[in-house]
Design a protein around this motif. Sequence first.
Motif, PDB file in Angstrom:
ATOM      1  N   GLU A   8       0.846  -1.186   0.000  1.00  5.76           N
ATOM      2  CA  GLU A   8       0.000   0.000   0.000  1.00  5.76           C
ATOM      3  C   GLU A   8       0.883   1.239   0.000  1.00  5.76           C
ATOM      4  OE1 GLU A   8      -3.237   0.365   2.657  1.00  5.76           O
ATOM      5  OE2 GLU A   8      -3.589  -1.789   2.698  1.00  5.76           O
ATOM      6  N   PRO A   9       0.415   2.284  -0.682  1.00  9.59           N
ATOM      7  CA  PRO A   9       1.214   3.510  -0.702  1.00  9.59           C
ATOM      8  C   PRO A   9       1.344   4.095   0.708  1.00  9.59           C
ATOM      9  CG  PRO A   9      -0.781   3.714  -2.067  1.00  9.59           C
ATOM     10  CD  PRO A   9      -0.799   2.376  -1.426  1.00  9.59           C
ATOM     11  N   LEU A  10       2.425   4.764   0.926  1.00  4.40           N
ATOM     12  CA  LEU A  10       2.643   5.384   2.231  1.00  4.40           C
ATOM     13  C   LEU A  10       1.710   6.573   2.397  1.00  4.40           C
ATOM     14  CD1 LEU A  10       6.515   5.393   2.476  1.00  4.40           C
ATOM     15  CD2 LEU A  10       4.946   4.152   3.933  1.00  4.40           C
ATOM     16  N   ASP A  11       1.326   6.779   3.610  1.00  2.00           N
ATOM     17  CA  ASP A  11       0.516   7.925   3.962  1.00  2.00           C
ATOM     18  C   ASP A  11       1.314   9.204   3.698  1.00  2.00           C
ATOM     19  OD1 ASP A  11      -0.233  10.000   6.230  1.00  2.00           O
ATOM     20  OD2 ASP A  11      -1.972   8.663   5.979  1.00  2.00           O
ATOM     21  N   ALA A  12       0.652  10.218   3.177  1.00  2.44           N
ATOM     22  CA  ALA A  12       1.316  11.487   2.877  1.00  2.44           C
ATOM     23  C   ALA A  12       1.950  12.091   4.127  1.00  2.44           C
ATOM     24  CB  ALA A  12       0.326  12.467   2.249  1.00  2.44           C
ATOM     25  N   PHE A  18       9.107  12.196   7.093  1.00  4.47           N
ATOM     26  CA  PHE A  18      10.423  11.793   6.592  1.00  4.47           C
ATOM     27  C   PHE A  18      11.169  12.983   6.003  1.00  4.47           C
ATOM     28  CE2 PHE A  18      12.754  10.912   2.650  1.00  4.47           C
ATOM     29  CZ  PHE A  18      13.880  10.322   3.194  1.00  4.47           C
ATOM     30  N   LEU A  19      10.502  13.763   5.161  1.00  7.36           N
ATOM     31  CA  LEU A  19      11.169  14.895   4.511  1.00  7.36           C
ATOM     32  C   LEU A  19      11.655  15.924   5.527  1.00  7.36           C
ATOM     33  CD1 LEU A  19       8.796  15.318   1.435  1.00  7.36           C
ATOM     34  CD2 LEU A  19      11.096  14.297   1.468  1.00  7.36           C
ATOM     35  N   GLU A  20      10.832  16.176   6.538  1.00  8.63           N
ATOM     36  CA  GLU A  20      11.227  17.111   7.593  1.00  8.63           C
ATOM     37  C   GLU A  20      12.418  16.554   8.383  1.00  8.63           C
ATOM     38  OE1 GLU A  20       9.350  18.952  11.667  1.00  8.63           O
ATOM     39  OE2 GLU A  20       8.002  18.628   9.966  1.00  8.63           O
ATOM     40  N   MET A  62      12.503   2.966   4.765  1.00 11.94           N
ATOM     41  CA  MET A  62      11.113   2.793   5.197  1.00 11.94           C
ATOM     42  C   MET A  62      10.128   3.460   4.229  1.00 11.94           C
ATOM     43  SD  MET A  62       9.245   3.959   8.735  1.00 11.94           S
ATOM     44  CE  MET A  62       9.238   5.684   8.284  1.00 11.94           C
ATOM     45  N   VAL A  63      10.483   4.631   3.727  1.00 13.98           N
ATOM     46  CA  VAL A  63       9.553   5.348   2.844  1.00 13.98           C
ATOM     47  C   VAL A  63       9.776   5.036   1.373  1.00 13.98           C
ATOM     48  CG1 VAL A  63       9.200   7.228   4.487  1.00 13.98           C
ATOM     49  CG2 VAL A  63      10.957   7.451   2.704  1.00 13.98           C
ATOM     50  N   GLY A  64      10.790   4.241   1.057  1.00 14.36           N
ATOM     51  CA  GLY A  64      11.039   3.883  -0.332  1.00 14.36           C
ATOM     52  C   GLY A  64      12.040   4.775  -1.040  1.00 14.36           C
ATOM     53  N   ALA A 112      11.085  13.720  -2.903  1.00 15.74           N
ATOM     54  CA  ALA A 112       9.931  14.565  -2.590  1.00 15.74           C
ATOM     55  C   ALA A 112       9.120  14.886  -3.842  1.00 15.74           C
ATOM     56  CB  ALA A 112      10.390  15.855  -1.913  1.00 15.74           C
ATOM     57  N   SER A 113       9.796  15.117  -4.941  1.00 18.54           N
ATOM     58  CA  SER A 113       9.097  15.478  -6.177  1.00 18.54           C
ATOM     59  C   SER A 113       8.634  14.250  -6.951  1.00 18.54           C
ATOM     60  CB  SER A 113       9.996  16.345  -7.057  1.00 18.54           C
ATOM     61  OG  SER A 113      11.080  15.579  -7.540  1.00 18.54           O
ATOM     62  N   ARG A 114       9.101  13.065  -6.548  1.00 13.02           N
ATOM     63  CA  ARG A 114       8.762  11.805  -7.193  1.00 13.02           C
ATOM     64  C   ARG A 114       9.092  11.838  -8.685  1.00 13.02           C
ATOM     65  NH1 ARG A 114       7.510  11.648  -2.515  1.00 13.02           N
ATOM     66  NH2 ARG A 114       5.883  10.452  -1.548  1.00 13.02           N
ATOM     67  N   GLY A 115      10.053  12.677  -9.037  1.00 11.15           N
ATOM     68  CA  GLY A 115      10.396  12.823 -10.444  1.00 11.15           C
ATOM     69  C   GLY A 115      11.510  11.895 -10.869  1.00 11.15           C
ATOM     70  N   ALA A 116      11.931  12.059 -12.089  1.00 12.47           N
ATOM     71  CA  ALA A 116      13.025  11.265 -12.632  1.00 12.47           C
ATOM     72  C   ALA A 116      14.343  11.654 -11.983  1.00 12.47           C
ATOM     73  CB  ALA A 116      13.112  11.446 -14.143  1.00 12.47           C
ATOM     74  N   GLY A 117      14.349  12.727 -11.223  1.00  7.43           N
ATOM     75  CA  GLY A 117      15.577  13.177 -10.580  1.00  7.43           C
ATOM     76  C   GLY A 117      16.185  12.127  -9.675  1.00  7.43           C
ATOM     77  N   ASP A 118      15.327  11.299  -9.057  1.00  8.87           N
ATOM     78  CA  ASP A 118      15.836  10.235  -8.194  1.00  8.87           C
ATOM     79  C   ASP A 118      16.681   9.270  -9.012  1.00  8.87           C
ATOM     80  OD1 ASP A 118      16.025   8.969  -5.604  1.00  8.87           O
ATOM     81  OD2 ASP A 118      14.745   7.394  -6.411  1.00  8.87           O
ATOM     82  N   ARG A 119      16.231   8.975 -10.217  1.00  8.50           N
ATOM     83  CA  ARG A 119      17.004   8.087 -11.078  1.00  8.50           C
ATOM     84  C   ARG A 119      18.284   8.758 -11.539  1.00  8.50           C
ATOM     85  NH1 ARG A 119      11.823   6.064 -13.937  1.00  8.50           N
ATOM     86  NH2 ARG A 119      11.197   4.516 -12.416  1.00  8.50           N
ATOM     87  N   ALA A 120      18.194  10.043 -11.890  1.00  6.05           N
ATOM     88  CA  ALA A 120      19.396  10.757 -12.341  1.00  6.05           C
ATOM     89  C   ALA A 120      20.414  10.826 -11.210  1.00  6.05           C
ATOM     90  CB  ALA A 120      19.039  12.160 -12.827  1.00  6.05           C
ATOM     91  N   ALA A 121      19.954  11.159 -10.009  1.00  2.11           N
ATOM     92  CA  ALA A 121      20.863  11.199  -8.865  1.00  2.11           C
ATOM     93  C   ALA A 121      21.365   9.798  -8.566  1.00  2.11           C
ATOM     94  CB  ALA A 121      20.158  11.791  -7.648  1.00  2.11           C
TER      95      ALA A 121
END
Length: 159
Positions: A8-12, A18-20, A62-64, A112-121
């Motif tokens: 199941e997706p994580l709760d917002a 996590f981000l904080e 934990m958050v993926g 945080a942005s769930r973008g392709a940046g995670d893959r680039a990084a």
Amino acid sequence: MGRVEDEEPLDAEIIEIFLEEAGEVLEAIGAQLPAWREAPGPGVPLTELRRAFHTLKGSGRMVGAQVLGELAWSVENLLNRVIERTLPANRETVEAVERAWRLMPSLVEAFASRGAGDRAAGDQLPQACLLYTPDAAEERSRVELGGRRVIKKKKREER
């Protein structure tokens, strides 16, 4: 263990926490690095750095945020070796930790942005992790030859 697609997706709210927390932990790392750079070796800065990377590893996994979690694990492992005195606390070790720390805000932002940046990084991860292999800091240096990466052993001084 990492998250899998059919979970199941994580709760917002969990992601927001996590981000904080990640921002706070990265600030804490930034506060400890100057003291550790001045006096690398055992002590409060090293203990606090290791704890901070351990926290990023666990909460990232934990958050993926797998790329962040794996890089944090690599640094935690490196710092464990420094604590155990199987790896020297020298300039190269400190610089390796600093390089990983500088990469982490972009990994948090990409997650945080769930973008392709995670893959680039994430593409930088294998190169970054090269710094944290068991003998990298004391025996190896990266040399660029015609666009190819070559690992070259450094000569050891006989004592």
